[in-house]
Write a protein that holds these residues in place. Structure first.
Motif, short mmCIF file in Angstrom:
data_model
loop_
_atom_site.label_atom_id
_atom_site.label_comp_id
_atom_site.label_asym_id
_atom_site.label_seq_id
_atom_site.Cartn_x
_atom_site.Cartn_y
_atom_site.Cartn_z
N VAL A 170 0.84 -1.21 0.00
CA VAL A 170 0.00 0.00 0.00
C VAL A 170 0.87 1.26 0.00
CG1 VAL A 170 -0.39 0.27 2.51
CG2 VAL A 170 -2.12 1.05 0.88
N MET A 171 1.98 1.22 0.71
CA MET A 171 2.85 2.39 0.74
C MET A 171 3.54 2.61 -0.61
SD MET A 171 1.97 3.42 3.63
CE MET A 171 2.93 4.92 3.55
N ALA A 172 3.99 1.53 -1.25
CA ALA A 172 4.63 1.65 -2.57
C ALA A 172 3.63 2.16 -3.60
CB ALA A 172 5.21 0.30 -3.00
N LEU A 173 2.41 1.64 -3.58
CA LEU A 173 1.39 2.12 -4.52
C LEU A 173 1.04 3.58 -4.26
CD1 LEU A 173 -0.96 -0.99 -4.64
CD2 LEU A 173 0.51 -0.13 -6.50
N ALA A 174 0.97 3.96 -2.99
CA ALA A 174 0.67 5.36 -2.66
C ALA A 174 1.79 6.28 -3.15
CB ALA A 174 0.49 5.52 -1.15
N LEU A 175 3.04 5.88 -2.97
CA LEU A 175 4.15 6.69 -3.45
C LEU A 175 4.11 6.83 -4.97
CD1 LEU A 175 7.03 5.41 -1.15
CD2 LEU A 175 5.97 7.69 -1.10
N LEU A 176 3.79 5.74 -5.66
CA LEU A 176 3.67 5.82 -7.12
C LEU A 176 2.55 6.77 -7.54
CD1 LEU A 176 4.09 2.05 -8.14
CD2 LEU A 176 5.65 3.95 -8.68
N ARG A 177 1.42 6.69 -6.85
CA ARG A 177 0.29 7.55 -7.19
C ARG A 177 0.60 9.01 -6.92
NH1 ARG A 177 -4.56 5.28 -8.42
NH2 ARG A 177 -3.09 3.70 -9.00
N LEU A 178 1.29 9.28 -5.82
CA LEU A 178 1.64 10.66 -5.49
C LEU A 178 2.64 11.25 -6.48
CD1 LEU A 178 1.94 10.42 -1.60
CD2 LEU A 178 0.11 11.55 -2.91
N ALA A 179 3.46 10.40 -7.09
CA ALA A 179 4.46 10.85 -8.05
C ALA A 179 3.87 11.17 -9.42
CB ALA A 179 5.55 9.80 -8.19
N GLU A 180 2.63 10.73 -9.66
CA GLU A 180 2.01 10.96 -10.98
C GLU A 180 1.63 12.41 -11.18
OE1 GLU A 180 -1.31 8.22 -11.08
OE2 GLU A 180 0.00 6.55 -11.56
#
Length: 180
Positions: A170-180
């Motif tokens: 969940v943290m890795a996916l959140a970081l990816l989403r925030l970077a978009e």
């Protein structure tokens, strides 16, 4: 495309509300039969990567029985019977941390074990979280609420400080989403 077929199921262990183990008799698409397939049933759960208005993640430093030492952990918990995943995520965020968020994004629903079941993990990103009052969690683990910056979370994730797979996910996916 042909699918696996369930011919018979037998309950081996039933320990509600957290665990049921079954033996399934299956037929594969190629006709091969497997009469002794173990299947694990656990409740569906949520994990929430919550980020505050000032871009800090709401996390815990906590102990878990199956994890050696302390781990960083997002908010999370089981769905109540009949509860929708988003409602569970919102409830858990407030109960565990005392935070509420105004923006919610589903990051996906994932099988915990593709062959043995073991529940479904519903992952969420909650943005614009703000503290509204002390949570009323019934968690049994020792835990400390911590607020970490995006860079601190990125470093912690890289260092393996999220010691449970769904937490790291969940943290890795959140970081990816925030970077978009």
């Amino acid at each position: 495309m042909p699918t696996w077929k369930l011919l018979k199921r037998e309950v081996l262990l039933h320990q509600p509300p957290f665990l049921t183990v079954e033996r399934h008799h299956l037929v594969l698409p190629n006709g091969r039969e497997i009469p002794n397939w173990q299947w694990v049933i656990t409740p569906e759960y949520v994990n929430v990567a919550a980020i505050t208005v000032d871009q800090r993640f709401v996390l815990f430093r906590q102990e878990k029985y199956a994890v050696e030492g302390f781990s960083l952990a997002p908010v999370g918990g089981y769905l109540e019977p009949g509860e929708e995943p988003l409602a569970a995520a919102q409830r858990e965020l407030q109960e565990e941390s005392g935070y509420v968020a105004t923006e919610w994004e589903a990051l996906g629903a994932y099988a915990v074990d593709g062959n043995r079941g073991a529940g479904i993990a519903h992952l969420f990103l909650a943005r614009q979280a703000r503290f509204v009052g002390k949570g009323e969690s019934d968690d049994i683990e020792a835990q400390e609420l911590v607020l970490l910056s995006v860079d601190e979370v990125r470093r912690a994730l890289h260092a393996g400080e999220f010691k449970v797979l769904s937490w790291a996910t969940v943290m890795a996916l959140a970081l990816l989403r925030l970077a978009e």
